[in-house]
Design an enzyme around this catalytic site. Structure first.
Site, PDB file in Angstrom:
ATOM      1  N   ARG A 104       0.855  -1.192   0.000  1.00 53.43           N
ATOM      2  CA  ARG A 104       0.000   0.000   0.000  1.00 53.43           C
ATOM      3  C   ARG A 104       0.879   1.225   0.000  1.00 53.43           C
ATOM      4  NH1 ARG A 104      -4.604   0.748   4.457  1.00 53.43           N
ATOM      5  NH2 ARG A 104      -2.804   1.155   5.747  1.00 53.43           N
ATOM      6  N   THR A 108      -1.287   7.523  -0.510  1.00 53.97           N
ATOM      7  CA  THR A 108      -2.586   7.420  -1.195  1.00 53.97           C
ATOM      8  C   THR A 108      -3.419   6.225  -0.718  1.00 53.97           C
ATOM      9  OG1 THR A 108      -1.698   5.972  -2.903  1.00 53.97           O
ATOM     10  CG2 THR A 108      -1.505   8.344  -3.288  1.00 53.97           C
ATOM     11  N   ASP A 200       0.609  -2.522  12.321  1.00 55.26           N
ATOM     12  CA  ASP A 200       1.074  -2.967  10.998  1.00 55.26           C
ATOM     13  C   ASP A 200       1.434  -4.452  11.078  1.00 55.26           C
ATOM     14  OD1 ASP A 200       2.885  -3.636   8.807  1.00 55.26           O
ATOM     15  OD2 ASP A 200       2.823  -1.491   8.345  1.00 55.26           O
ATOM     16  N   ASP A 203       4.973  -5.582   9.751  1.00 58.41           N
ATOM     17  CA  ASP A 203       6.072  -5.168  10.643  1.00 58.41           C
ATOM     18  C   ASP A 203       6.081  -5.992  11.928  1.00 58.41           C
ATOM     19  OD1 ASP A 203       7.062  -3.322   8.898  1.00 58.41           O
ATOM     20  OD2 ASP A 203       6.058  -1.601   9.820  1.00 58.41           O
TER      21      ASP A 203
END
Ligand code: PRP
Ligand code: URA
Length: 209
Positions: A104, A108, A200, A203
């Site tokens: 991603r 945006t 995340d 991560d």
């Protein structure tokens, strides 16, 4: 319309709480994602077709059930989907594994495909697409688009945490798709993160950032 199911078994909910906690380290995060996926895979595979087979037990002949030849593919959306592959393979060890690389854009939130490698016979397989997070839905929509373009017809999407926005977007674009999640969270924040979510997923699984 495809199925939408929140798999809220107590064991799944308990384990999800462990990985949501910001103090959960990489090792435990990885192990528990694997455990949750295995629990989900057990139920996601519930409608796999069976066929009769004649066998002999030590006592008598019988007509028993076995999985009917439908082959399976597990397709993780990279990177975080990798954490969910083993949970499926532990239950369905003969499954083939395809990979879709997607990231991603942090500004945006648009997904970008950077890798695709699928089993040749993907069109004849039951495909489980796995990714822990369904946020805006952009990555999942693009992954399902790519799989359909390559001939896949029998698709199920399995995630751990979904945002209502992502579920709606994915259902709007792919109304035939079955979607399974361990939790349906509240909303997306302005950075496109699921709230409360688990942060995340890539991560946290790989210990980056
Ligand atoms: C995360 C996650 C999904 C995607 C969800 O991946 O694993 O693929 O975001 O967001 P969306 O529904 O808004 O598309 P990310 O792009 O962070 O890549 P990574 O797995 O390599 O960390
Ligand atoms: N991707 C993640 O890994 N987490 C989120 O909350 C949203 C997208």
């Amino acid at each position: 319309m495809g199925k939408f199911q929140v798999m809220d078994h107590p064991l799944i909910q308990h384990k999800l709480t462990i990985i949501r906690n910001k103090n959960c380290g990489t090792k435990v995060f990885r192990e528990v994602v694997n455990e949750i996926t295995m629990l989900m895979a057990y139920d996601v595979a519930r409608d796999m077709p069976l066929e009769d087979v004649e066998i002999e037990t030590p006592i008598a002949k019988m007509t028993a059930k076995q999985l009917a030849g439908r082959k399976v593919a597990v397709v993780p959306i990279l990177r975080a989907g990798i954490g969910m592959v083993d949970g499926f393979l532990q239950l369905i060890p003969a499954a083939k594994v395809g990979h879709i690389g997607m990231y991603r854009d942090e500004e945006t939130l648009e997904p970008h495909e950077y890798f695709l490698k699928l089993p040749e016979d993907i069109g004849s397989r039951q495909v489980f697409v796995v990714d822990p997070m369904l946020a805006t839905g952009g990555s999942a929509i693009m992954a399902i688009d790519a799989l359909k373009k390559h001939g896949a017809t029998n698709l199920k999407f399995v995630c751990l945490v979904a945002a209502p926005e992502g579920v709606k977007a994915l259902q709007d674009k792919h109304p035939d798709l079955d979607i399974y999640t361990a939790a349906l969270d509240d909303h997306l924040n302005e950075d496109g993160y699921i709230v409360p979510g688990l942060g995340d997923a890539g991560d946290r699984l790989f210990g980056t950032k």
